[in-house]
Design a protein around this motif. Structure first.
Motif, mmCIF file in Angstrom:
data_model
loop_
_atom_site.group_PDB
_atom_site.id
_atom_site.type_symbol
_atom_site.label_atom_id
_atom_site.label_comp_id
_atom_site.label_asym_id
_atom_site.label_seq_id
_atom_site.Cartn_x
_atom_site.Cartn_y
_atom_site.Cartn_z
ATOM 1 N N UNK A 196 0.941 -1.202 -0.178
ATOM 2 C CA UNK A 196 0.029 0.047 -0.158
ATOM 3 C C UNK A 196 1.098 1.436 -0.021
ATOM 4 N N UNK A 197 0.293 2.511 -0.164
ATOM 5 C CA UNK A 197 1.189 3.687 -0.293
ATOM 6 C C UNK A 197 0.749 4.856 0.944
ATOM 7 N N UNK A 198 1.424 5.679 0.644
ATOM 8 C CA UNK A 198 1.012 6.966 1.753
ATOM 9 C C UNK A 198 1.387 6.816 2.943
ATOM 10 N N UNK A 199 2.199 5.970 3.487
ATOM 11 C CA UNK A 199 2.462 5.543 4.872
ATOM 12 C C UNK A 199 3.063 6.727 5.687
ATOM 13 N N UNK A 200 2.789 7.033 6.803
ATOM 14 C CA UNK A 200 3.381 7.947 7.620
ATOM 15 C C UNK A 200 4.752 7.425 8.379
ATOM 16 N N UNK A 201 4.408 6.008 8.812
ATOM 17 C CA UNK A 201 5.481 5.364 9.479
ATOM 18 C C UNK A 201 5.428 3.868 9.090
ATOM 19 N N UNK A 202 6.488 3.516 8.940
ATOM 20 C CA UNK A 202 6.752 1.797 8.825
ATOM 21 C C UNK A 202 7.779 1.376 9.718
ATOM 22 N N UNK A 203 7.378 0.429 10.509
ATOM 23 C CA UNK A 203 8.258 0.054 11.399
ATOM 24 C C UNK A 203 8.668 -1.745 10.651
ATOM 25 N N UNK A 204 9.815 -2.004 10.474
ATOM 26 C CA UNK A 204 10.347 -3.282 9.833
ATOM 27 C C UNK A 204 11.417 -3.699 10.518
ATOM 28 N N UNK A 205 11.396 -4.735 11.538
ATOM 29 C CA UNK A 205 12.633 -4.544 12.576
ATOM 30 C C UNK A 205 12.815 -6.329 12.671
ATOM 31 N N UNK A 225 9.048 3.859 -1.615
ATOM 32 C CA UNK A 225 7.900 4.285 -2.422
ATOM 33 C C UNK A 225 6.608 3.848 -1.840
ATOM 34 N N UNK A 226 6.528 3.118 -0.887
ATOM 35 C CA UNK A 226 5.339 3.185 0.141
ATOM 36 C C UNK A 226 5.145 4.330 1.259
ATOM 37 N N UNK A 227 6.298 5.072 1.442
ATOM 38 C CA UNK A 227 5.985 6.024 2.301
ATOM 39 C C UNK A 227 5.799 7.363 1.701
ATOM 40 N N UNK A 228 5.057 8.233 2.262
ATOM 41 C CA UNK A 228 5.029 9.595 1.873
ATOM 42 C C UNK A 228 6.143 10.339 2.038
ATOM 43 N N UNK A 229 6.377 11.547 1.162
ATOM 44 C CA UNK A 229 7.618 12.229 1.445
ATOM 45 C C UNK A 229 7.521 12.794 3.018
ATOM 46 N N UNK A 230 8.628 12.688 3.593
ATOM 47 C CA UNK A 230 8.510 13.125 5.086
ATOM 48 C C UNK A 230 8.322 11.819 6.111
ATOM 49 N N UNK A 231 7.768 10.889 5.563
ATOM 50 C CA UNK A 231 7.458 9.788 6.070
ATOM 51 C C UNK A 231 8.907 8.708 6.756
ATOM 52 N N UNK A 232 8.413 7.992 7.917
ATOM 53 C CA UNK A 232 9.736 7.218 8.313
ATOM 54 C C UNK A 232 9.662 5.661 8.343
ATOM 55 N N UNK A 233 10.844 5.275 8.409
ATOM 56 C CA UNK A 233 11.257 3.681 8.349
ATOM 57 C C UNK A 233 11.868 3.534 9.558
ATOM 58 N N UNK A 234 11.396 2.608 10.505
ATOM 59 C CA UNK A 234 12.111 2.336 11.879
ATOM 60 C C UNK A 234 12.536 0.782 11.586
ATOM 61 N N UNK A 235 13.786 0.578 11.816
ATOM 62 C CA UNK A 235 14.511 -0.734 11.341
ATOM 63 C C UNK A 235 15.180 -1.290 12.440
ATOM 64 N N UNK A 236 15.418 -2.330 12.644
ATOM 65 C CA UNK A 236 15.968 -3.094 13.851
ATOM 66 C C UNK A 236 17.648 -2.572 13.915
ATOM 67 N N UNK A 237 17.817 -3.062 15.211
ATOM 68 C CA UNK A 237 19.133 -2.455 15.850
ATOM 69 C C UNK A 237 20.470 -3.377 15.219
ATOM 70 N N UNK A 238 20.445 -4.145 14.246
ATOM 71 C CA UNK A 238 21.412 -4.479 13.463
ATOM 72 C C UNK A 238 21.145 -4.239 11.855
ATOM 73 N N UNK A 239 20.386 -3.321 11.510
ATOM 74 C CA UNK A 239 19.815 -3.396 10.147
ATOM 75 C C UNK A 239 20.004 -2.124 9.518
ATOM 76 N N UNK A 240 21.131 -1.189 9.782
ATOM 77 C CA UNK A 240 21.279 0.153 9.220
ATOM 78 C C UNK A 240 21.538 -0.038 7.796
ATOM 79 N N UNK A 241 21.069 1.104 7.207
ATOM 80 C CA UNK A 241 21.045 1.244 5.541
ATOM 81 C C UNK A 241 22.250 1.726 5.552
ATOM 82 N N UNK A 242 23.212 1.319 4.760
ATOM 83 C CA UNK A 242 24.680 1.835 4.743
ATOM 84 C C UNK A 242 24.564 3.307 3.549
#
Ligand SMILES: C[S@@+](CC[C@H](N)C(=O)[O-])C[C@H]1O[C@@H](n2cnc3c(N)ncnc32)[C@H](O)[C@@H]1O
Length: 261
Positions: A196-205, A225-242
């Motif tokens: 789905x699209x236009x999420x304000x927050x996605x938590x995937x950990x 693509x699923x987040x709206x501009x300014x929206x946030x992705x919250x990831x797990x503590x070993x999953x940083x995006x380089x």
């Protein structure tokens, strides 16, 4: 003697045909080790024999789904990150006054979406809102809907939240029905299904650690693509995006990425 690699390769292909799950998108050594342990525990001498049994017995298939990744979850896992979400990001997100669209992806047995629901309720953001919670495994979704937990999953729940949102019966903790009504559970494969699209927050950990680099690359792109501009992705503590900019993300705080406006 049959080549073990060939046997496993055939199994991977057959699982894709049977379930739609593509095991080649998971880190191979880890997956093979986990499934070999399970197969041997069940007494099958080859993956061919194991697969043949899987096609005939729904319980075996459920157990396979349950074991192919680890389902362990906890409320408030990494508590200080949830504090940042509550005290900084939810307040920012709420600023617009609009309805919030929140998704807990790979939610396992529900600890994460219920943590979100508690925090949103405390901030007055839950009324009229529904949190989408998805996982590949129908077994964990059924447990999430029940909302009954042992004390090992509630150890990081702040005491006032524990008092307000849980009912203790014997050794079990039952989540408040008030929260249950605000979570919409859905079966979904992050690697195969559309989002789905236009999420304000996605938590995937704590699921991306199982995926190959190639699968992660595609998934970050899909999340962006699923987040709206300014929206946030919250990831797990070993999953940083380089290289977050590759996916139109910027680092907003440790383990939080903001989709660039
Ligand atoms: C370790 S749990 C993480 C639970 C929770 N997010 C947390 O951090 O506490 C991993 C979950 O990912 C799910 N999973 C594995 N592969 C998936 C996929 N391709 N699509 C959706 N969920 C998946 C598993 O079923 C499992 O429930």
């Amino acid at each position: 003697m049959e080549n073990g690699d060939l046997d496993f390769t055939r199994f991977v292909k057959s699982i894709k045909e049977l379930t739609g799950i593509d095991l080649t998108l998971y880190k191979e050594a880890q997956m093979k080790r986990r499934l070999t342990t399970l197969r041997m525990k069940l007494g099958f001498s080859s993956f061919d024999a194991y697969f043949s049994a899987l096609t005939k017995d729904k319980n075996l298939l459920d157990e396979f789904l349950d074991r192919m990744t680890i389902n362990v979850s906890e409320f408030w896992r990494n508590p200080n990150r949830w504090s940042v979400l509550k005290d900084r990001f939810f307040r920012e997100l709420a600023g617009s006054g609009k309805r919030l669209k929140v998704w807990s992806a790979a939610c396992s047995t529900g600890e994460e979406p219920y943590t979100l629901a508690m925090i949103m309720n405390e901030l007055g953001l839950l009324a009229g809102n529904s949190i989408l919670a998805t996982d590949l495994d129908e077994g964990v979704l059924a447990k999430a809907k029940q909302g009954i937990y042992l004390d090992r999953s509630i150890r990081d729940v702040p005491p006032d939240f524990l008092k307000r949102y849980f009912q203790k019966e014997g050794i079990l903790y039952h989540i408040s029905p008030e929260l249950k009504n605000h979570i919409a559970y859905k079966k979904q494969d992050l690697l195969a299904d559309k989002f789905d699209t236009s999420f304000d927050l996605i938590v995937c950990r704590n699921v991306m650690i199982y995926f190959t680099e190639e699968a992660k690359d595609k998934l970050y792109q899909k999340f962006s693509e699923a987040l709206r501009p300014g929206g946030l992705l919250f990831v797990g503590s070993t999953e940083q995006i380089f290289t977050p900019s590759r996916y139109k993300f910027e680092l907003a705080d440790t383990f939080f990425y903001r989709k660039i406006e």
